[in-house]
Design a protein around this motif. Structure first.
Motif, short mmCIF file in Angstrom:
data_model
loop_
_atom_site.label_atom_id
_atom_site.label_comp_id
_atom_site.label_asym_id
_atom_site.label_seq_id
_atom_site.Cartn_x
_atom_site.Cartn_y
_atom_site.Cartn_z
N UNK A 295 0.83 -1.20 0.00
CA UNK A 295 0.00 0.00 0.00
C UNK A 295 0.87 1.26 0.00
N UNK A 296 0.28 2.35 -0.43
CA UNK A 296 0.95 3.64 -0.41
C UNK A 296 0.91 4.26 0.98
N UNK A 297 1.75 5.25 1.19
CA UNK A 297 1.97 5.77 2.54
C UNK A 297 0.75 6.45 3.14
N UNK A 298 -0.12 7.02 2.31
CA UNK A 298 -1.26 7.76 2.84
C UNK A 298 -2.50 6.91 3.03
N UNK A 299 -2.39 5.60 2.92
CA UNK A 299 -3.54 4.72 3.08
C UNK A 299 -3.69 4.29 4.54
N UNK A 300 -4.89 3.90 4.87
CA UNK A 300 -5.18 3.42 6.22
C UNK A 300 -4.39 2.15 6.52
N UNK B 69 -0.25 -0.61 9.86
CA UNK B 69 0.75 -1.66 10.02
C UNK B 69 2.18 -1.14 10.00
N UNK B 70 2.36 0.16 9.82
CA UNK B 70 3.73 0.69 9.72
C UNK B 70 4.51 0.49 11.01
N UNK B 71 3.81 0.53 12.15
CA UNK B 71 4.49 0.39 13.43
C UNK B 71 4.72 -1.07 13.82
N UNK B 72 4.16 -1.99 13.06
CA UNK B 72 4.28 -3.41 13.42
C UNK B 72 5.01 -4.20 12.35
N UNK B 73 5.95 -3.55 11.67
CA UNK B 73 6.64 -4.21 10.57
C UNK B 73 7.80 -5.04 11.09
N UNK B 74 7.47 -6.08 11.83
CA UNK B 74 8.46 -7.02 12.37
C UNK B 74 7.96 -8.42 12.07
N UNK B 75 8.56 -9.04 11.06
CA UNK B 75 8.08 -10.35 10.62
C UNK B 75 9.16 -11.42 10.71
N UNK B 76 10.40 -11.05 10.90
CA UNK B 76 11.47 -12.02 10.89
C UNK B 76 11.54 -12.78 12.21
N UNK B 77 12.08 -13.98 12.15
CA UNK B 77 12.17 -14.81 13.36
C UNK B 77 13.03 -14.15 14.43
N UNK B 78 13.99 -13.34 14.02
CA UNK B 78 14.85 -12.69 14.98
C UNK B 78 14.33 -11.32 15.40
N UNK C 29 -16.40 -0.09 2.28
CA UNK C 29 -16.41 -1.16 3.27
C UNK C 29 -15.12 -1.12 4.08
N UNK C 30 -15.19 -1.58 5.31
CA UNK C 30 -14.04 -1.47 6.23
C UNK C 30 -12.80 -2.16 5.70
N UNK C 31 -12.94 -3.18 4.84
CA UNK C 31 -11.79 -3.94 4.36
C UNK C 31 -11.20 -3.37 3.07
N UNK C 32 -11.86 -2.40 2.44
CA UNK C 32 -11.39 -1.88 1.16
C UNK C 32 -10.22 -0.92 1.37
N UNK C 33 -9.34 -0.81 0.38
CA UNK C 33 -8.26 0.18 0.49
C UNK C 33 -8.84 1.58 0.52
N UNK C 34 -8.27 2.41 1.36
CA UNK C 34 -8.82 3.76 1.53
C UNK C 34 -7.77 4.67 2.16
N UNK C 35 -8.00 5.95 2.02
CA UNK C 35 -7.18 6.93 2.71
C UNK C 35 -7.81 7.21 4.08
N UNK C 36 -7.08 7.94 4.91
CA UNK C 36 -7.55 8.18 6.27
C UNK C 36 -8.80 9.06 6.32
N UNK C 37 -9.03 9.86 5.29
CA UNK C 37 -10.17 10.76 5.31
C UNK C 37 -11.41 10.19 4.61
N UNK C 38 -11.33 8.96 4.10
CA UNK C 38 -12.49 8.35 3.44
C UNK C 38 -13.40 7.71 4.49
N UNK C 39 -14.70 7.99 4.45
CA UNK C 39 -15.60 7.41 5.46
C UNK C 39 -15.81 5.92 5.27
N UNK C 40 -16.04 5.23 6.39
CA UNK C 40 -16.30 3.79 6.38
C UNK C 40 -17.80 3.57 6.53
#
Length: 573
Positions: free
Chosen positions: A243-248, A253-262, A410-421
């Motif tokens: 996703x692009x930077x301005x999307x919800x 998930x930007x703060x939880x980008x930890x996927x490696x075993x270490x 819909x809540x699962x669709x790609x959207x920007x932060x200002x788009x209503x759900x």
């Protein structure tokens, strides 16, 4: 010969008499016109005597009228059929310049990523023994709406109301009420509520094995928001890489980008990968996204999936329970409701994967996307996604169309932060939006195909043609009964049954069927060279025309014509 000379003398006498009667001011113009006419006739006779084009010489010579008419008809017919065939060759070159054929060499499976696997459980929340079920609340809501009352169930906490409102968006109600009311309460984060209702991970994924690593499933899977709630995805790209930077989705998930075993950032550990360029030449065995080195069950992923009878809410998900599994490319956003593999309980399911990959040759990049019917990665920019795929494009188009029709997404669709759900009162609207979009695209495509001279796919609203390089995972599925309870009783192991009462377990194994596969390749079928060679062959077959024949025409009716006119003007003076 004598006749022609005598005729020429008569013409000279007539010309001399005419010149004597003309005014002095009109003589230069008259002389210039006579010189042009004589220069053209001389160039024409000289050209017809020396040209390589068949038939023209016989028409220009002093032959009987019937012979010249015959050769004129033959020449006109040859030119006519010549241009008919050239028009057919041009149509082929213009409309079908690209062909998809098999590649010359086979591709090893380690050259492509292992499929991304998205697994969704039909259990959306753990039912409380003394709490209301979804069926109870849904029936009361319809009754209150019918009677014109505000939905206020007794002895229900605000948290349970939020869960019920969220389940309305993911449960399979038989008939979605178009007049569903907006339930009372503040705006809620559907993702947070779904995450709160989600049963513990270890209750779903009891056991797994990947690359000789055991019982570390939580390190391999990450949460993914889909149209059916929160699912778990293995080997997919992280949201921040899709996703692009301005999307919800990116911000969440930007703060939880930890996927490696270490506990490190996987995309920073490994060289970048894309479907067009593939893995970097210096990449090691372990990559992001992950790959395997051979085919067979030992080189795939193996897991045990578990549910519990007491947690099944048949009113929410219907009579079919278990898991949905979707295999997709790592850069695709999963859309589980479109296509999936059903994993029933008490079964062992084996999925043998056969990849279907289409690559491109360098030559087709020069063609317009409408002519080759596919997009290169840099040719089609999406609003919400960094990576172009046909699936991502269609999802983005659906989100834009839903926003235009319903005023929300819909809540699962790609959207920007200002788009209503969309709230509960818009469920019917966004549920019908997808069908309306498909109908609109169908009518547009039908009208464009019916119009003459319009290429297929032109001016489509979504404009979601396939990516020129694509990867699809086809499957072969087999299954057998998996009766864990009877096996444990036979072994005398009753501890598991006491620890997990009501457990229903299935085993799932996913692997490549063969170590190598044949890719398809988009390449140039009919290029400019082929078109010119075809045209030259047609011209040569019908009228003996070549490139030098064109030079002859230009020479005789430009340089030679001008020289003749210049000489006749000198003679006139």
């Amino acid at each position: 010969m004598l006749t022609r000379t005598k005729s020429y003398e008569i013409d000279m006498d007539v010309d001399s008499e005419t010149r004597a009667l003309e005014l002095p001011s009109s003589r230069p113009c008259r002389n210039r016109m006579r010189a042009l006419r004589k220069g053209f006739l001389q160039a024409y006779h000289t050209y017809s005597e020396h040209t390589s084009i068949h038939g023209i010489r016989y028409i220009a010579e002093h032959r009987p009228l019937k012979e010249r008419i015959f050769w004129a008809i033959a020449l006109i017919a040859s030119v006519y059929y010549c241009f008919i065939l050239i028009n057919s060759a041009y149509t082929k070159w213009n409309e079908t310049p690209v062909i998809v054929s098999f590649a010359e060499k086979s591709t090893p499976v380690w050259n492509i990523p292992f499929p991304a696997i998205t697994i969704c459980s039909e259990t959306k929340r753990i039912l409380k023994m003394d709490g209301p079920t979804f069926a109870d609340l849904y029936s009361q809501m319809k009754e209150d709406s019918k009677e014109g009352r505000v939905f206020k169930p007794d002895n229900i906490s605000d948290m349970e109301i939020e869960e019920f409102r969220t389940l309305l968006h993911v449960c399979n109600t038989q008939i979605i009420d178009p007049n569903m009311p907006l339930l009372p309460g503040e705006d809620i984060s559907y993702y947070d509520v779904l995450d709160r209702m989600l049963p513990p991970f270890e209750r779903y994924f009891f056991y797994c094995r990947w690359l000789s690593r055991f019982n570390e499933c939580d390190k391999f899977f990450k949460k993914t928001l889909t149209e059916e709630g929160i699912c778990y995805t293995f080997n997919g790209l992280h949201s921040t890489d899709i996703y692009r930077e301005d999307t919800y989705q990116f911000q969440r998930d930007a703060k939880n980008k930890v996927d490696d075993l270490d506990g490190k950032n996987t995309s920073a550990l490994y060289p970048p990968w894309s479907l067009e360029t593939g893995y970097a030449p210096n990449s090691d065995v372990e990559t992001y996204p992950a790959r395997v080195l051979s085919a067979g069950a030992r080189s795939g992923i193996f897991m045990a999936l578990q549910t519990f009878k007491k947690e099944v809410d048949y009113a929410c998900r219907g009579p079919v329970q278990g898991f949905k599994v979707l295999l997709h490319a790592p850069d695709d956003v999963p859309q589980v409701s479109k296509q999936f593999v059903r994993i029933p309980m008490a079964k062992e399911v084996l999925i043998a994967v056969k990849p279907n990959m289409i690559t491109t040759s360098e030559g087709i990049a020069e063609y317009h996307p409408l002519r080759r019917q596919c997009f290169l990665s840099h040719e089609r920019t999406l609003r919400f996604f960094k990576v172009y795929t046909q699936s991502n494009c269609q999802l983005e188009c659906l989100a834009n169309f839903t926003l235009a029709k319903c005023g929300c997404v819909k809540f699962s669709m790609p959207r920007t932060l200002d788009m209503p759900v969309c709230g509960e009162d818009k469920i019917y609207c966004y549920d019908r939006a997808e069908r309306k979009l498909l109908v609109r695209e169908f009518h547009r495509l039908r009208d464009l195909n019916a119009a003459d001279g319009v290429q297929r796919g032109e001016e489509m609203a979504c404009n979601c043609m396939p990516a020129c390089t694509s990867l699809v995972y086809n499957t072969e599925i087999s299954q057998a009964n998996f009766d864990l309870e009877e096996m444990l009783i036979a072994d005398g192991d009753t501890e598991f049954l006491r620890e997990y009462p009501g457990s229903q377990m299935s085993r799932l194994s996913i692997y490549f069927k063969e170590s190598q596969f044949i890719t398809s390749k988009r390449s140039e079928l009919y290029g400019v060279t082929d078109f010119l060679a075809n045209c030259g062959g047609i011209f040569g077959l019908f009228i003996g025309f070549s490139l030098l024949s064109l030079v002859e025409v230009l020479y005789h009716f430009t340089l030679r014509f001008c020289w003749n006119v210049k000489n006749f003007m000198k003679m006139e003076k």
